[in-house]
Write a protein that holds these residues in place. Structure first.
Motif, short mmCIF file in Angstrom:
data_model
loop_
_atom_site.label_atom_id
_atom_site.label_comp_id
_atom_site.label_asym_id
_atom_site.label_seq_id
_atom_site.Cartn_x
_atom_site.Cartn_y
_atom_site.Cartn_z
N LYS A 21 4.17 7.40 1.94
CA LYS A 21 5.02 6.31 2.45
C LYS A 21 4.45 4.96 2.01
O LYS A 21 3.25 4.82 1.80
CB LYS A 21 5.09 6.36 3.98
N PHE A 22 5.33 3.98 1.92
CA PHE A 22 4.94 2.65 1.48
C PHE A 22 4.94 1.70 2.69
O PHE A 22 5.79 1.81 3.57
CB PHE A 22 5.92 2.14 0.42
N PHE A 23 3.98 0.77 2.69
CA PHE A 23 3.93 -0.23 3.75
C PHE A 23 3.22 -1.47 3.21
O PHE A 23 2.65 -1.45 2.12
CB PHE A 23 3.22 0.31 5.00
N PHE A 38 0.84 -1.19 0.00
CA PHE A 38 0.00 0.00 0.00
C PHE A 38 0.87 1.24 0.00
O PHE A 38 2.05 1.19 0.34
CB PHE A 38 -0.89 0.04 1.26
N LYS A 39 0.25 2.36 -0.35
CA LYS A 39 0.90 3.66 -0.25
C LYS A 39 -0.01 4.55 0.59
O LYS A 39 -1.20 4.69 0.30
CB LYS A 39 1.10 4.27 -1.64
N SER A 40 0.54 5.13 1.65
CA SER A 40 -0.25 5.97 2.54
C SER A 40 -0.52 7.33 1.91
O SER A 40 0.10 7.69 0.90
CB SER A 40 0.46 6.14 3.89
N ARG A 50 6.30 -1.34 9.08
CA ARG A 50 6.61 0.06 9.32
C ARG A 50 6.46 0.80 8.00
O ARG A 50 6.27 0.20 6.95
CB ARG A 50 8.01 0.23 9.90
N ARG A 51 6.57 2.10 8.01
CA ARG A 51 6.45 2.90 6.80
C ARG A 51 7.84 3.06 6.16
O ARG A 51 8.82 3.33 6.85
CB ARG A 51 5.87 4.29 7.09
N LEU A 109 10.89 -1.02 0.81
CA LEU A 109 9.78 -1.91 1.14
C LEU A 109 10.09 -3.33 0.69
O LEU A 109 9.94 -4.28 1.45
CB LEU A 109 8.49 -1.40 0.49
N GLN A 110 10.56 -3.47 -0.52
CA GLN A 110 10.89 -4.79 -1.05
C GLN A 110 12.03 -5.43 -0.27
O GLN A 110 12.02 -6.64 -0.04
CB GLN A 110 11.24 -4.72 -2.54
#
Length: 116
Positions: free
Chosen positions: A63-65, A57-59, A79-80, A87-88
Motif C-alpha cells: 500500500k502507498f502512503f 512511501f510504500k508499505s 491513510r493507505r 495517493l496523488q
C-alpha cells in the motif's frame, strides 16, 4: 471541499484529520495534549501549504502512503492507498482545498446523536 475534524482518542489525546469532500480520511495528525494545539497547527498548516513536503512511501503490504512534513517536522500520516494515482489524488486534494477548509470539533464527550 475538505474539512478538518478534531476528535479525541480513547487515550485522551487530541488529533485532527483532513477529510475529503466525499467523507474519506486523507491524513491523521500526531497526538496533542490540548485541543487548542490542534487548532493552532491547523491554522499553521493552512497558512504554510507552500512549505509542506509530502514524503511518499510504500508499505510492506504494497500500500502507498505519505508523511506530511512541515519545517522538518512530521505533522501527519496519510491513510493507505492501493495505487500511486489515488495517493496523488489525496495530495492534490490537500493542496487544492486545505487552505479554504473549515474545521469541525467532535472532541467533546457529549453524545452528539443522543440515545436511540
Amino acid at each position: 471541499m475538505g474539512t478538518f475534524v478534531i476528535a479525541q482518542r480513547l487515550s485522551g489525546a487530541y488529533k485532527y484529520e483532513f477529510v475529503s469532500r466525499k467523507g474519506k480520511t486523507i491524513f491523521t495528525s500526531n497526538d496533542f495534549e490540548l485541543r487548542f494545539e490542534c487548532e493552532d497547527q491547523i491554522g499553521l498548516l493552512k497558512s504554510s501549504l507552500d512549505r509542506c513536503v509530502f514524503m511518499r512511501f510504500k508499505s510492506s503490504s504494497g500500500k502507498f502512503f505519505f508523511r506530511l512534513i512541515l519545517d522538518e517536522h512530521e505533522i501527519a500520516v496519510s491513510r493507505r492507498y492501493t495505487t500511486q494515482l489515488l495517493l496523488q489524488k489525496g495530495i492534490d486534494e490537500i493542496i487544492k482545498y486545505a487552505d479554504k477548509a473549515e474545521f469541525l470539533d467532535f472532541s467533546s464527550a457529549e453524545d452528539i446523536f443522543g440515545t436511540l
